[in-house]
Design a protein around this motif. Sequence first.
Motif, PDB file in Angstrom:
ATOM      1  N   TYR A  72      -3.177   3.059   9.665  1.00 25.96           N
ATOM      2  CA  TYR A  72      -3.384   1.903   8.791  1.00 25.96           C
ATOM      3  C   TYR A  72      -2.897   0.633   9.478  1.00 25.96           C
ATOM      4  O   TYR A  72      -1.898   0.645  10.199  1.00 25.96           O
ATOM      5  CB  TYR A  72      -2.585   2.069   7.488  1.00 25.96           C
ATOM      6  CG  TYR A  72      -3.073   3.195   6.619  1.00 25.96           C
ATOM      7  CD1 TYR A  72      -4.186   3.028   5.798  1.00 25.96           C
ATOM      8  CD2 TYR A  72      -2.433   4.423   6.625  1.00 25.96           C
ATOM      9  CE1 TYR A  72      -4.637   4.063   5.000  1.00 25.96           C
ATOM     10  CE2 TYR A  72      -2.878   5.466   5.830  1.00 25.96           C
ATOM     11  CZ  TYR A  72      -3.988   5.271   5.015  1.00 25.96           C
ATOM     12  OH  TYR A  72      -4.436   6.300   4.220  1.00 25.96           O
ATOM     13  N   ALA A 122       0.860  -1.182   0.000  1.00 27.76           N
ATOM     14  CA  ALA A 122       0.000   0.000   0.000  1.00 27.76           C
ATOM     15  C   ALA A 122       0.895   1.231   0.000  1.00 27.76           C
ATOM     16  O   ALA A 122       2.001   1.200   0.532  1.00 27.76           O
ATOM     17  CB  ALA A 122      -0.876   0.008   1.243  1.00 27.76           C
ATOM     18  N   VAL A 123       0.429   2.325  -0.597  1.00 29.53           N
ATOM     19  CA  VAL A 123       1.204   3.571  -0.593  1.00 29.53           C
ATOM     20  C   VAL A 123       0.294   4.699  -0.128  1.00 29.53           C
ATOM     21  O   VAL A 123      -0.845   4.820  -0.591  1.00 29.53           O
ATOM     22  CB  VAL A 123       1.771   3.878  -1.996  1.00 29.53           C
ATOM     23  CG1 VAL A 123       2.456   5.243  -2.012  1.00 29.53           C
ATOM     24  CG2 VAL A 123       2.762   2.805  -2.415  1.00 29.53           C
ATOM     25  N   PHE A 124       0.768   5.494   0.823  1.00 28.46           N
ATOM     26  CA  PHE A 124      -0.007   6.633   1.313  1.00 28.46           C
ATOM     27  C   PHE A 124       0.961   7.696   1.834  1.00 28.46           C
ATOM     28  O   PHE A 124       2.137   7.423   2.049  1.00 28.46           O
ATOM     29  CB  PHE A 124      -0.987   6.201   2.411  1.00 28.46           C
ATOM     30  CG  PHE A 124      -0.386   5.276   3.438  1.00 28.46           C
ATOM     31  CD1 PHE A 124       0.350   5.775   4.493  1.00 28.46           C
ATOM     32  CD2 PHE A 124      -0.530   3.892   3.329  1.00 28.46           C
ATOM     33  CE1 PHE A 124       0.914   4.920   5.432  1.00 28.46           C
ATOM     34  CE2 PHE A 124       0.035   3.028   4.265  1.00 28.46           C
ATOM     35  CZ  PHE A 124       0.757   3.557   5.310  1.00 28.46           C
ATOM     36  N   GLU A 125       0.421   8.911   2.011  1.00 28.34           N
ATOM     37  CA  GLU A 125       1.249  10.043   2.453  1.00 28.34           C
ATOM     38  C   GLU A 125       1.330  10.087   3.977  1.00 28.34           C
ATOM     39  O   GLU A 125       0.324   9.892   4.660  1.00 28.34           O
ATOM     40  CB  GLU A 125       0.626  11.364   1.981  1.00 28.34           C
ATOM     41  CG  GLU A 125       0.610  11.573   0.484  1.00 28.34           C
ATOM     42  CD  GLU A 125       1.932  12.109  -0.049  1.00 28.34           C
ATOM     43  OE1 GLU A 125       2.705  12.696   0.727  1.00 28.34           O
ATOM     44  OE2 GLU A 125       2.175  11.928  -1.260  1.00 28.34           O
ATOM     45  N   VAL A 126       2.491  10.368   4.503  1.00 23.17           N
ATOM     46  CA  VAL A 126       2.642  10.586   5.947  1.00 23.17           C
ATOM     47  C   VAL A 126       3.676  11.680   6.166  1.00 23.17           C
ATOM     48  O   VAL A 126       4.432  12.022   5.272  1.00 23.17           O
ATOM     49  CB  VAL A 126       3.133   9.317   6.684  1.00 23.17           C
ATOM     50  CG1 VAL A 126       2.046   8.293   6.769  1.00 23.17           C
ATOM     51  CG2 VAL A 126       4.373   8.761   6.030  1.00 23.17           C
ATOM     52  N   GLU A 127       3.701  12.182   7.370  1.00 27.66           N
ATOM     53  CA  GLU A 127       4.689  13.206   7.682  1.00 27.66           C
ATOM     54  C   GLU A 127       4.919  13.225   9.173  1.00 27.66           C
ATOM     55  O   GLU A 127       3.974  13.122   9.946  1.00 27.66           O
ATOM     56  CB  GLU A 127       4.195  14.574   7.219  1.00 27.66           C
ATOM     57  CG  GLU A 127       5.319  15.567   7.038  1.00 27.66           C
ATOM     58  CD  GLU A 127       4.814  16.858   6.422  1.00 27.66           C
ATOM     59  OE1 GLU A 127       5.327  17.898   6.818  1.00 27.66           O
ATOM     60  OE2 GLU A 127       3.904  16.801   5.574  1.00 27.66           O
ATOM     61  N   GLY A 128       6.172  13.357   9.579  1.00 19.76           N
ATOM     62  CA  GLY A 128       6.491  13.509  10.994  1.00 19.76           C
ATOM     63  C   GLY A 128       6.895  12.197  11.637  1.00 19.76           C
ATOM     64  O   GLY A 128       7.489  11.333  11.002  1.00 19.76           O
ATOM     65  N   LYS A 129       6.543  12.045  12.929  1.00 16.31           N
ATOM     66  CA  LYS A 129       6.943  10.849  13.665  1.00 16.31           C
ATOM     67  C   LYS A 129       5.924   9.740  13.417  1.00 16.31           C
ATOM     68  O   LYS A 129       4.729   9.946  13.579  1.00 16.31           O
ATOM     69  CB  LYS A 129       7.004  11.143  15.166  1.00 16.31           C
ATOM     70  CG  LYS A 129       8.273  11.851  15.589  1.00 16.31           C
ATOM     71  CD  LYS A 129       8.522  11.747  17.095  1.00 16.31           C
ATOM     72  CE  LYS A 129       7.507  12.494  17.921  1.00 16.31           C
ATOM     73  NZ  LYS A 129       7.825  12.476  19.371  1.00 16.31           N
ATOM     74  N   LEU A 130       6.434   8.577  13.027  1.00 14.78           N
ATOM     75  CA  LEU A 130       5.565   7.440  12.750  1.00 14.78           C
ATOM     76  C   LEU A 130       5.787   6.368  13.814  1.00 14.78           C
ATOM     77  O   LEU A 130       6.929   6.061  14.161  1.00 14.78           O
ATOM     78  CB  LEU A 130       5.904   6.860  11.375  1.00 14.78           C
ATOM     79  CG  LEU A 130       4.849   5.948  10.769  1.00 14.78           C
ATOM     80  CD1 LEU A 130       3.734   6.788  10.147  1.00 14.78           C
ATOM     81  CD2 LEU A 130       5.466   5.060   9.703  1.00 14.78           C
ATOM     82  N   ALA A 131       4.695   5.795  14.325  1.00 16.64           N
ATOM     83  CA  ALA A 131       4.798   4.617  15.192  1.00 16.64           C
ATOM     84  C   ALA A 131       4.518   3.390  14.337  1.00 16.64           C
ATOM     85  O   ALA A 131       3.669   3.425  13.442  1.00 16.64           O
ATOM     86  CB  ALA A 131       3.794   4.705  16.336  1.00 16.64           C
ATOM     87  N   PHE A 132       5.223   2.294  14.604  1.00 14.45           N
ATOM     88  CA  PHE A 132       5.140   1.071  13.795  1.00 14.45           C
ATOM     89  C   PHE A 132       5.188  -0.097  14.760  1.00 14.45           C
ATOM     90  O   PHE A 132       6.088  -0.171  15.601  1.00 14.45           O
ATOM     91  CB  PHE A 132       6.323   1.054  12.822  1.00 14.45           C
ATOM     92  CG  PHE A 132       6.424  -0.158  11.921  1.00 14.45           C
ATOM     93  CD1 PHE A 132       5.306  -0.821  11.445  1.00 14.45           C
ATOM     94  CD2 PHE A 132       7.678  -0.608  11.513  1.00 14.45           C
ATOM     95  CE1 PHE A 132       5.428  -1.919  10.597  1.00 14.45           C
ATOM     96  CE2 PHE A 132       7.815  -1.704  10.658  1.00 14.45           C
ATOM     97  CZ  PHE A 132       6.687  -2.356  10.206  1.00 14.45           C
ATOM     98  N   VAL A 145       0.616   1.230  11.534  1.00 15.87           N
ATOM     99  CA  VAL A 145       1.367   2.485  11.574  1.00 15.87           C
ATOM    100  C   VAL A 145       0.432   3.582  12.081  1.00 15.87           C
ATOM    101  O   VAL A 145      -0.778   3.563  11.821  1.00 15.87           O
ATOM    102  CB  VAL A 145       1.961   2.872  10.201  1.00 15.87           C
ATOM    103  CG1 VAL A 145       3.028   1.876   9.774  1.00 15.87           C
ATOM    104  CG2 VAL A 145       0.893   2.983   9.130  1.00 15.87           C
ATOM    105  N   VAL A 205       2.479  10.057  15.374  1.00 16.01           N
ATOM    106  CA  VAL A 205       2.762  10.535  16.725  1.00 16.01           C
ATOM    107  C   VAL A 205       2.908  12.055  16.679  1.00 16.01           C
ATOM    108  O   VAL A 205       3.755  12.567  15.942  1.00 16.01           O
ATOM    109  CB  VAL A 205       4.069   9.915  17.269  1.00 16.01           C
ATOM    110  CG1 VAL A 205       4.288  10.335  18.720  1.00 16.01           C
ATOM    111  CG2 VAL A 205       4.041   8.403  17.141  1.00 16.01           C
TER     112      VAL A 205
END
Lengths: 334, 334
Positions: B88, B40-50, B145, B148
């Motif tokens: 997601y 899957a592809v999507f836009e994110v920005e900043g701090k990501l939790a995984f 994901v 944060v």
Amino acid sequence: MNKTVLLAHGSGGRLSHELIEKVLAPAIANPVLDKMDDSAVFEVEGKLAFTTDSYVVNPLFFPGGDIGRLAVCGTINDLSMMGARPLYLSLSLIIEEGLALDDLKKVMLSIREAADEAGVRIATGDTKVVNKGSADKLFINTSGVGAVPADIEISGANARPGDKVILSGPIGNHGIAVMSSREGLQFSSSVQSDCAPLNSMVARMLEVSRTIRCLRDPTRGGLATTLNELALQSNVGIVINEDTIPVDDGVRGACEMLGFDPLYVANEGKLIAIVDPDESGIIVDAIKKDKYGQDAAVIGEVTGDHRTRVAMKTTIGATRIVDMLTGELLPRIC
Amino acid sequence: MNKTVLLAHGSGGRLSHELIEKVLAPAIANPVLDKMDDSAVFEVEGKLAFTTDSYVVNPLFFPGGDIGRLAVCGTINDLSMMGARPLYLSLSLIIEEGLALDDLKKVMLSIREAADEAGVRIATGDTKVVNKGSADKLFINTSGVGAVPADIEISGANARPGDKVILSGPIGNHGIAVMSSREGLQFSSSVQSDCAPLNSMVARMLEVSRTIRCLRDPTRGGLATTLNELALQSNVGIVINEDTIPVDDGVRGACEMLGFDPLYVANEGKLIAIVDPDESGIIVDAIKKDKYGQDAAVIGEVTGDHRTRVAMKTTIGATRIVDMLTGELLPRIC
């Protein structure tokens, strides 16, 4: 410490912590993982690719790889097939009670080696242990996130009539390697799995072209099934030339003996690229510079005829429809 | 279509596509998933939790939930415990050949309902089928994901002496509910799993405080083990008051009969928060406004004494050390 995994290693209590601290974490330590919170946290920006795969291959160890290398490479490749640069993987283990700790350590070492080779980190993990008989030794899930360059738009839906179809190397090695080790067949003892991370190959391709239409790795279901998926998704026809599809002698021999068609046998280190015809030459050259792509070749093209179907011109000059895999050739190949 | 899952449903070929198109994808369709590319592809920005978790709960269906709801809530909660807004999830199924398609459909429906409740999408998936006897019905991995906020720094390592320990509600319900349905025990038929997504509760907490130190959901190993993890990670002592820890009558009765200590029984819809003492009141009030947090209370505090250890003041006035879970109380609780 005991020599096998116990149910209590999955309790979430003291033994779980011991297993993580002594066996799992040391193999894959890095600053993101080492925080040991409920999620890993890191900075990202732009388009993110996100994918998941569970690996249930039987046996755990096979010529050319093991479930650990497979679990890292498979998910790296799913990210790479979107043009993404793989960043972080998660690692989730479902362990059958009684698994030898030495086997688990070997798998963890393979995971580290494959992650190092591909330049990714394991960011987060999970371990479950189930009673003997409730799973078969070890299943691994890896999920992954990667960064997709802003100008890259690769999708299985982008093929257009006139495009060329590139294959990065010989097909069927993974399936035959796993099969031969499972069945104890001697004829094909020389066949090694092609299990490999393809992110550096894709990086080389993106250096010479920013307009690659489709990338996909022909795993379960083999080259034939993957081409069918692409033909369906893009609503185009695809024609391939049997002459141009490389098959190693060991794979060919095993397939003849067993009545398999190499077009349907799984690969774990190959990719199909569908590209603008003007760029197919430079892209094949770029793939050939990669250690896993020396036998890359154009194997066919996209057509506006027989949309959603794949046809093959055979070595004897006939044309036949190549359908998606029906039934199950080799269960638990990945 | 057959009424059970066949090995060929995991082949990657025609039957796999059928299973995905007819059973799996319709339940969880959304524009990101529907592209059906390798990631899957999507836009994110900043701090990501995984984060990642595999779920192997037995049985698949239990009072108050099933493996599908559990798999969504568990991973949402792991993201929430970092202060992340879940975005997601991935969904990976390992199915034992012969699983009833109706059971699979019920699980997929639960997945959709839980994802809808939490406001997240399933972005990407994978399905494997293994031979009968090689797994127990169904295992599910979800990875997730989340975003944060830039100013949030929650970690199990942040507790300080003087901080208050908050518990969001009664403990032990999930473990006892699963156990009673597994063993066919009647005494506790009224106990329901607390399995729930905690992201809206955490959002309420972050509305009133941006300086929460630690959040963690006491799942496997229960409240006692999670508090021990936090004490270790922050190198502090923790003291809790037995009087203030809510335990439902049904859970208490079952525990007394079986010789379990509710402190060690798993929860799937509770959180522990360690917070600045000046903010504990407003944070408890914020939790109480959430449908899953009406019995929230301060249950103890952090101390500079007995670092890395957890102590409990009992109802009869004694103080005892509460250790991490040793051994395995209830295998396959989650």
